[in-house]
Design a protein around this motif. Structure first.
Motif, PDB file in Angstrom:
ATOM      1  N   GLN A 246      11.575  29.258   1.462  1.00 18.88           N
ATOM      2  CA  GLN A 246      12.659  29.156   0.488  1.00 18.88           C
ATOM      3  C   GLN A 246      12.157  29.281  -0.942  1.00 18.88           C
ATOM      4  O   GLN A 246      12.889  29.701  -1.833  1.00 18.88           O
ATOM      5  N   ARG A 247      10.915  28.921  -1.163  1.00 18.15           N
ATOM      6  CA  ARG A 247      10.319  29.024  -2.500  1.00 18.15           C
ATOM      7  C   ARG A 247       9.500  30.309  -2.654  1.00 18.15           C
ATOM      8  O   ARG A 247       8.767  30.463  -3.629  1.00 18.15           O
ATOM      9  N   SER A 248       9.632  31.208  -1.677  1.00 17.60           N
ATOM     10  CA  SER A 248       8.964  32.516  -1.711  1.00 17.60           C
ATOM     11  C   SER A 248       7.450  32.398  -1.810  1.00 17.60           C
ATOM     12  O   SER A 248       6.797  33.121  -2.572  1.00 17.60           O
ATOM     13  N   VAL A 249       6.897  31.456  -1.066  1.00 19.15           N
ATOM     14  CA  VAL A 249       5.442  31.247  -1.055  1.00 19.15           C
ATOM     15  C   VAL A 249       4.910  31.632   0.320  1.00 19.15           C
ATOM     16  O   VAL A 249       5.195  30.955   1.312  1.00 19.15           O
ATOM     17  N   PRO A 250       4.147  32.720   0.421  1.00 17.72           N
ATOM     18  CA  PRO A 250       3.578  33.092   1.724  1.00 17.72           C
ATOM     19  C   PRO A 250       2.410  32.173   2.087  1.00 17.72           C
ATOM     20  O   PRO A 250       1.699  31.667   1.212  1.00 17.72           O
ATOM     21  N   ILE A 251       2.217  31.960   3.379  1.00 18.92           N
ATOM     22  CA  ILE A 251       1.133  31.120   3.875  1.00 18.92           C
ATOM     23  C   ILE A 251       0.177  31.995   4.674  1.00 18.92           C
ATOM     24  O   ILE A 251       0.594  32.695   5.609  1.00 18.92           O
ATOM     25  N   TYR A 252      -1.084  31.955   4.294  1.00 20.16           N
ATOM     26  CA  TYR A 252      -2.135  32.693   4.987  1.00 20.16           C
ATOM     27  C   TYR A 252      -2.979  31.666   5.746  1.00 20.16           C
ATOM     28  O   TYR A 252      -3.552  30.759   5.138  1.00 20.16           O
ATOM     29  N   THR A 253      -3.006  31.783   7.051  1.00 19.88           N
ATOM     30  CA  THR A 253      -3.676  30.777   7.879  1.00 19.88           C
ATOM     31  C   THR A 253      -4.970  31.328   8.451  1.00 19.88           C
ATOM     32  O   THR A 253      -5.063  32.516   8.806  1.00 19.88           O
ATOM     33  N   VAL A 254      -5.969  30.450   8.526  1.00 18.44           N
ATOM     34  CA  VAL A 254      -7.224  30.766   9.217  1.00 18.44           C
ATOM     35  C   VAL A 254      -7.317  29.801  10.384  1.00 18.44           C
ATOM     36  O   VAL A 254      -7.502  28.592  10.203  1.00 18.44           O
ATOM     37  N   ALA A 255      -7.139  30.313  11.593  1.00 16.63           N
ATOM     38  CA  ALA A 255      -7.129  29.486  12.801  1.00 16.63           C
ATOM     39  C   ALA A 255      -8.557  29.173  13.220  1.00 16.63           C
ATOM     40  O   ALA A 255      -9.375  30.075  13.413  1.00 16.63           O
ATOM     41  N   LEU A 256      -8.847  27.896  13.347  1.00 16.14           N
ATOM     42  CA  LEU A 256     -10.176  27.420  13.721  1.00 16.14           C
ATOM     43  C   LEU A 256     -10.102  26.727  15.076  1.00 16.14           C
ATOM     44  O   LEU A 256      -9.135  26.015  15.351  1.00 16.14           O
ATOM     45  N   GLY A 257     -11.096  26.909  15.894  1.00 16.92           N
ATOM     46  CA  GLY A 257     -11.113  26.246  17.187  1.00 16.92           C
ATOM     47  C   GLY A 257     -10.643  27.146  18.301  1.00 16.92           C
ATOM     48  O   GLY A 257     -10.049  28.201  18.091  1.00 16.92           O
ATOM     49  N   SER A 258     -10.895  26.701  19.497  1.00 12.40           N
ATOM     50  CA  SER A 258     -10.596  27.474  20.686  1.00 12.40           C
ATOM     51  C   SER A 258      -9.207  27.154  21.211  1.00 12.40           C
ATOM     52  O   SER A 258      -8.771  26.003  21.198  1.00 12.40           O
ATOM     53  N   THR A 259      -8.530  28.183  21.675  1.00  9.75           N
ATOM     54  CA  THR A 259      -7.227  27.987  22.322  1.00  9.75           C
ATOM     55  C   THR A 259      -7.377  27.719  23.811  1.00  9.75           C
ATOM     56  O   THR A 259      -6.377  27.521  24.501  1.00  9.75           O
ATOM     57  N   ASP A 260      -8.610  27.730  24.295  1.00 12.92           N
ATOM     58  CA  ASP A 260      -8.845  27.394  25.703  1.00 12.92           C
ATOM     59  C   ASP A 260      -8.583  25.907  25.917  1.00 12.92           C
ATOM     60  O   ASP A 260      -8.738  25.091  24.995  1.00 12.92           O
ATOM     61  N   PRO A 261      -8.172  25.499  27.119  1.00 13.07           N
ATOM     62  CA  PRO A 261      -7.977  24.060  27.386  1.00 13.07           C
ATOM     63  C   PRO A 261      -9.265  23.291  27.143  1.00 13.07           C
ATOM     64  O   PRO A 261     -10.344  23.698  27.567  1.00 13.07           O
ATOM     65  N   GLN A 262      -9.159  22.157  26.451  1.00 18.82           N
ATOM     66  CA  GLN A 262     -10.315  21.317  26.170  1.00 18.82           C
ATOM     67  C   GLN A 262     -10.507  20.304  27.299  1.00 18.82           C
ATOM     68  O   GLN A 262      -9.550  19.630  27.705  1.00 18.82           O
ATOM     69  N   LEU A 263     -11.718  20.193  27.781  1.00 14.73           N
ATOM     70  CA  LEU A 263     -12.011  19.275  28.876  1.00 14.73           C
ATOM     71  C   LEU A 263     -12.113  17.861  28.327  1.00 14.73           C
ATOM     72  O   LEU A 263     -12.876  17.593  27.381  1.00 14.73           O
ATOM     73  N   ASP A 264     -11.342  16.948  28.900  1.00 18.34           N
ATOM     74  CA  ASP A 264     -11.344  15.575  28.385  1.00 18.34           C
ATOM     75  C   ASP A 264     -10.916  14.598  29.466  1.00 18.34           C
ATOM     76  O   ASP A 264      -9.967  14.850  30.214  1.00 18.34           O
ATOM     77  N   LEU A 265     -11.643  13.488  29.546  1.00 15.19           N
ATOM     78  CA  LEU A 265     -11.269  12.349  30.384  1.00 15.19           C
ATOM     79  C   LEU A 265     -10.941  11.186  29.464  1.00 15.19           C
ATOM     80  O   LEU A 265     -11.754  10.827  28.603  1.00 15.19           O
ATOM     81  N   GLU A 266      -9.775  10.598  29.653  1.00 19.96           N
ATOM     82  CA  GLU A 266      -9.379   9.452  28.823  1.00 19.96           C
ATOM     83  C   GLU A 266      -9.111   8.250  29.721  1.00 19.96           C
ATOM     84  O   GLU A 266      -8.295   8.310  30.652  1.00 19.96           O
ATOM     85  N   LEU A 267      -9.808   7.148  29.435  1.00 16.79           N
ATOM     86  CA  LEU A 267      -9.622   5.898  30.159  1.00 16.79           C
ATOM     87  C   LEU A 267      -8.851   4.946  29.251  1.00 16.79           C
ATOM     88  O   LEU A 267      -9.277   4.694  28.115  1.00 16.79           O
TER      89      LEU A 267
END
Length: 799
Positions: A246-267
Motif C-alpha cells: 500500500q505504501r509502494s515499497v517493494p521487498i527483496y528477500t534473501v532466503a536462508l536455510g534449507s527447505t528440507d525437513p529438519q530432523l528433530d526429537l523433542e521431549l
C-alpha cells in the motif's frame, strides 16, 4: 556533483549540499507584461536588430554583423531579465532510504544439513572466508554483508541512505540512523560481525511494519530482508507485506536455510512424583515428538546425572511426523537419598536442535512407605475408589476399617482390619488417617483421644471425608471437633430424598493455586488450572458457614453463598504438630470418568504426602520453597514462593526473606521475597529476564536449624522457535511477488544491488527564494554587453 553547478553555488554564495544530499533549482518570475506581448516583443527585437545591422554594417564581414547583433540582443535580454524580477527557488533533496532487515531469532542459529549443494557451498564459502564459525543461517547472512569488506553495502550506499535493523521478538536499529558513505559502512561491519541468535520468538510481520513506520513521511525505495522466513508470533508476514504494498515499497528477500525437513526429537510434558521408594518403580511420564523422522526409531532413556549410569531405556517408532507420542519409562531405585535423573531422547545423526532432547528431575528416594488408615461405615463409592487406588499405589501401605462389614471381609481382603487400632502405639504407626462417614458413638472416647494426639503430638495427618449420613456433624462435642477447620454450627446437607441435578465444579482459591503443590496436575500453574477446570463435576456438598481461625480454604462452591461468601469445600489447618484437611464433598471418584487414575490418583497421592509432610518438617527446615513451574523458556519470569510450615519461623518483616539464585556458570544474585497479604506465612518474589541454563536457589535469610529450603529449575530456549526450523522460502517468495520485489537465495544474492531501483530523490525543506534579477552578476552582464558593443562599433567605424 556537476562542476558547473558547483561554480554557480560559489558565485551565488549558496550553502553546499551535505553528504547524501542534492539540490533542485527552479526559476520563477513576475513579468509585468502578458506572455503574448513578451513573445511578440522578442520576435520584433530580433528582427529589428538583425535588419538594422544589415543596413548599417553592410561593409562588415558577416561574422562581425552577427556578433554585434548578438551583443545588442544580449543587452535587451538582460533588460528583460531585470524587468522579470526573477527569483531562484532552491529545494534540497536527500537520497531515498533503503532498509536492510536481518533476522536474528533462534531459528537463525540452525546449521542446516541440506542436499542443495550450490546453496550449501556458497554459504560455507561466505562463512569460512569471513571467519564466522559454524555455518548457521545467521552466519551466512553476516558473510553476505561482510564479504569483500562490505562490498554489497558500499554499492547500496552509492544511491541510498542505508538503515540496518535486526528483527526477532522486536526490531532494533543497528548502527547510525543512516549510512551515507564508506566511513559509515566501516562502522557497521563490526556490529554485523557481533550479531548472535538471541530472539526466542520471530515476529517478522511486526518488525517489518515497525521499521516502515519509523520512516513516516519518507517511505524507503525498497526493503531487503535476510531471513529463513520462520515467523512464530505476532502479525503475519503476508499482512505486513500488504501494508508495504500500500505504501509502494517493494521487498527483496534473501532466503536462508534449507527447505528440507529438519530432523528433530523433542521431549516434553515430563511428569514424575518427587518422592520415590527403594525397591518400587519410579515412573516418568513424557511426550516425544519427532519431526522429519517418520518410520524411524528413537531411544528414550533415564540417566543418573551425577554418575552417567543409564537407569532405563526404551525404543519408540515415530509413526507420524509431528504427532506427539505419550509414554512412560520407569526405573527402580536401590538407595535412599536425593537423585537427579535426566530423561532424554538420544540424539540422532544430523539432528537440527538438541536443546529440547532432555529434561532433569530431582526425586527423593525413601526406604519407607506411607502408612495410611482408611475408616468408613459402609462401602460407599468414595471408599471403594479410594481403597482400590491406594491398594495399588506402590508408595502406600494401606489398611482399611469398614465398620459395617461382615466378619468374612477381614479374612478376604488383605488391607482390612477388624477394628480401628485402639492403643496409641498401634495408631501412631500410621502416617495418615482418612475418617469417613462414621456415625456418632461408634468410636470410643479412647480412640478419639488417640486420634487427637495422633495429629497434635505425633505430627501426623488427618483427613475428614464428609458423607450424606453422619460426617462431619457426628464429631460435634468430641475430642476431634477442634481438629475440624470448619465450625459445625449451622451446617446444612442435602436431604436423602433431594434430587441433585445441578452439577458444579469446585473453584480453586489463590491459596490452592499458589500456596500448595497438592493441586499441581501439570508442569505449570496455568496448565494445572486448565486440568482442574476440565475435571468431571460433582453434585453433592456440605454447606458450612464459619471457618476456624487460621484455616486455609483451598476450594469453594462456584454458586452457593453463605453470608455473602462462597461455601468452602476443601479446607486445611495445622493442629499442633500435624495437619488436617476437610472435604465437604464426597464425589472425587467422578474424576476417574474417562481419565482413570491420571488426575484422581495424582490428587490423592499428593494429598497423602501433604498430610504426612509434618513427619519430616524438622529435617526439611520447617518451610518449603516452590516454583510455579519446573521448566521455563528463556525470558519467562520465574515466580518463587516460600511457605513456612512452622509459624515461629515466619519473619516479622514483610520483606524478611532473601534467596540466593545460582547459575551453572557460577554467577549469583539475590532475590527478595515479600509476604502475601492474603496468604499467611507465604512469601513470593519473581526472577525476571532469565536466560537458558540450570539454576539452584536456596534461602539465605532467615536462618533455619537445619539445611535451608532449596530447589532447582531449568530455563530452556523457546520451544516454539525450536519447533519451526524448516526455512519458509515459499513464504518469502510470495512476499516479494506481492510487493513487486524479487526473491533470492544465498547464491543469487549478488544480483541484488543491480536489480534494486535507485529510487527518487526525497524532498527536504525548501530554502528561502533568492532574488537574482538584481544580483551584481546581472548588472555586470548588462554593463559588459553594452560596453562591448560600443567598443566594437568604435573599432569598426560605425557611428
Amino acid at each position: 556533483m556537476n562542476p558547473l553547478r558547483r561554480l554557480f553555488e560559489w558565485l551565488l554564495d549558496l550553502k553546499p549540499s551535505a553528504p547524501g544530499q542534492g539540490t533542485t533549482w527552479n526559476l520563477s518570475s513576475d513579468f509585468p507584461w502578458p506572455t503574448w506581448v513578451l513573445v511578440l516583443f522578442v520576435l520584433f527585437a530580433i528582427t529589428f536588430v538583425i535588419a538594422i545591422y544589415r543596413r548599417d554594417a553592410g561593409h562588415l564581414a558577416p561574422w562581425q554583423r552577427w556578433l554585434l547583433s548578438a551583443l545588442r540582443l544580449a543587452t535587451l535580454g538582460t533588460v528583460l531579465f531585470l524587468l522579470s524580477q526573477a527569483m531562484l527557488l532552491i529545494e534540497r533533496t536527500g537520497l531515498p532510504y533503503l532498509l536492510v532487515l536481518v533476522d536474528v531469532s533462534n531459528s537463525m542459529g540452525t546449521v542446516d544439513s541440506s542436499t542443495q549443494s550450490a546453496e550449501v557451498e556458497t554459504g560455507r564459502r561466505l562463512v569460512e572466508t569471513n571467519q564466522l564459525g559454524p555455518a548457521t543461517r545467521l552466519a551466512q547472512a553476516q558473510g553476505l554483508l561482510l564479504d569483500n569488506n562490505g562490498q554489497l553495502l558500499r554499492r547500496l550506499v552509492a544511491n541510498h541512505k542505508l538503515r540496518l535493523h535486526t528483527v526477532a521478538e522486536g526490531d532494533a536499529l543497528l548502527g547510525p540512523e543512516s549510512s551515507l558513505n564508506d566511513a559509515d559502512v566501516d562502522s557497521l561491519l563490526p556490529l554485523i560481525r557481533g550479531l548472535t541468535p538471541a530472539g526466542n520468538e520471530t515476529r517478522l510481520g511486526d518488525g517489518l511494519r515497525n521499521t516502515l513506520n519509523s520512516l513516516r513521511g519518507s517511505p524507503p525505495s525498497a526493503i531487503v530482508l535476510l531471513s529463513d522466513g520462520v515467523s512464530t508470533d505476532g502479525e503475519s508476514l503476508q499482512t505486513a507485506a500488504q501494508y508495504a504494498r500500500q505504501r509502494s515499497v517493494p521487498i527483496y528477500t534473501v532466503a536462508l536455510g534449507s527447505t528440507d525437513p529438519q530432523l528433530d526429537l523433542e521431549l516434553h510434558n515430563v511428569l514424575v512424583d518427587e518422592t520415590a521408594f527403594v525397591g518400587e518403580p519410579a515412573s516418568f511420564a513424557f511426550t516425544l515428538t519427532g519431526r522429519g523422522l517418520t518410520g524411524k526409531t528413537a531411544r528414550v532413556q533415564l540417566r543418573n546425572e551425577s554418575t552417567g549410569e543409564v537407569l532405563a531405556s526404551r525404543d519408540l517408532t515415530i509413526e507420524d511426523d509431528g504427532r506427539p507420542i505419550k509414554q512412560e519409562l520407569a526405573f527402580t531405585p536401590r538407595q535412599v537419598g536425593d537423585v537427579a535423573v535426566i530423561i532424554e531422547a538420544v540424539e540422532i545423526p544430523q539432528e537440527s536442535n538438541t536443546a529440547n532432547n532432555r529434561e532433569t528431575r530431582r526425586i527423593s528416594v525413601r526406604d519407607e512407605k506411607l502408612r495410611v488408615l482408611l475408616v468408613d461405615q459402609q462401602p460407599r463409592w468414595e471408599f471403594r475408589q479410594l481403597k482400590d487406588l491406594l491398594g495399588r499405589e506402590k508408595t502406600v501401605d494401606l489398611k482399611t476399617v469398614l465398620l459395617d462389614a461382615d466378619p468374612e471381609f477381614v479374612q478376604e481382603d488383605r488391607t482390612a482390619l477388624a477394628n480401628i487400632p485402639v492403643t496409641r502405639e498401634e495408631l501412631f504407626e500410621y502416617d495418615v488417617c482418612l475418617l469417613g462417614d462414621i456415625p456418632p458413638g461408634t468410636l470410643s472416647a479412647t480412640v478419639l483421644e488417640n486420634l487427637r494426639d495422633f495429629v497434635a503430638e505425633r505430627g501426623r495427618g488427618l483427613l475428614f471425608l464428609s458423607g450424606p449420613r453422619h460426617a462431619p456433624e457426628s464429631f460435634r462435642n468430641t475430642p476431634l471437633e477442634p481438629l475440624l477447620p470448619v465450625e459445625l454450627e449451622g451446617i446444612r446437607k442435602p436431604a436423602p430424598q433431594d434430587s441433585l441435578r445441578q452439577e458444579f465444579r469446585p473453584e480453586l482459591t489463590p491459596e490452592a493455586r499458589k500456596g500448595s503443590a497438592l493441586f499441581r496436575f501439570a508442569d505449570s500453574e496455568r496448565e494445572s488450572q486448565e486440568v482442574w477446570s476440565f475435571l468431571p463435576g460433582m453434585f453433592w456438598s456440605v454447606d458450612v458457614q464459619i471457618l476456624r481461625p487460621g484455616a486455609i480454604t483451598w476450594a469453594v462452591h462456584p454458586q452457593k453463598l453463605v453470608q455473602g461468601r462462597p461455601v468452602p469445600l476443601i479446607v486445611t489447618q495445622r493442629f499442633g504438630g500435624g495437619r488436617v484437611v476437610y472435604h465437604g464433598v464426597e464425589e472425587t471418584w467422578r474424576w476417574r470418568y474417562r481419565l482413570g487414575d491420571t488426575y484422581y490418583g495424582r490428587y490423592w497421592v499428593q494429598a497423602l504426602r501433604y498430610l504426612a509432610h509434618s513427619r519430616t518438617a524438622a529435617s526439611e527446615g520447617s518451610a518449603e520453597l516452590l516454583a510455579d513451574r519446573k521448566a521455563y523458556q528463556a525470558g519467562d519470569p520465574v515466580t518463587l514462593r516460600l511457605r513456612f510450615l512452622n509459624e515461629r519461623l515466619i519473619p516479622a518483616d514483610p520483606a524478611g526473606v532473601q534467596l540466593v539464585v545460582e547459575t551453572a556458570a557460577g554467577t549469583r544474585e539475590q532475590l527478595a521475597l515479600r509476604g502475601l497479604p492474603d496468604l499467611a506465612g507465604v512469601f513470593e518474589g519473581q526472577l525476571a529476564h532469565t536466560t537458558a541454563g540450570k539454576y539452584h536457589v536456596f534461602v539465605a535469610s532467615p536462618t533455619f536449624p537445619h539445611a535451608p529450603p532449596a530447589l532447582d529449575f531449568e530455563v530452556r530456549a523457546s520451544e516454539r522457535e525450536s519447533r519451526s526450523l524448516r526455512a519458509e522460502a515459499g513464504e518469502l517468495n510470495r512476499v516479494s511477488t506481492q510487493t513487486g520485489g524479487r526473491s533470492y537465495t544465498i547464491s543469487t544474492a549478488s544480483r541484488l544491488v543491480s536489480e534494486i531501483p535507485p529510487g527518487l530523490p526525497v524532498p527536504l525543506e525548501p530554502e528561502s527564494p533568492l532574488k537574482i534579477w538584481n544580483h551584481w552578476l546581472v548588472l555586470l552582464a548588462f554593463a559588459t554587453t553594452l560596453v562591448s558593443e560600443w567598443l566594437l562599433r568604435k573599432r569598426w567605424r560605425l557611428t
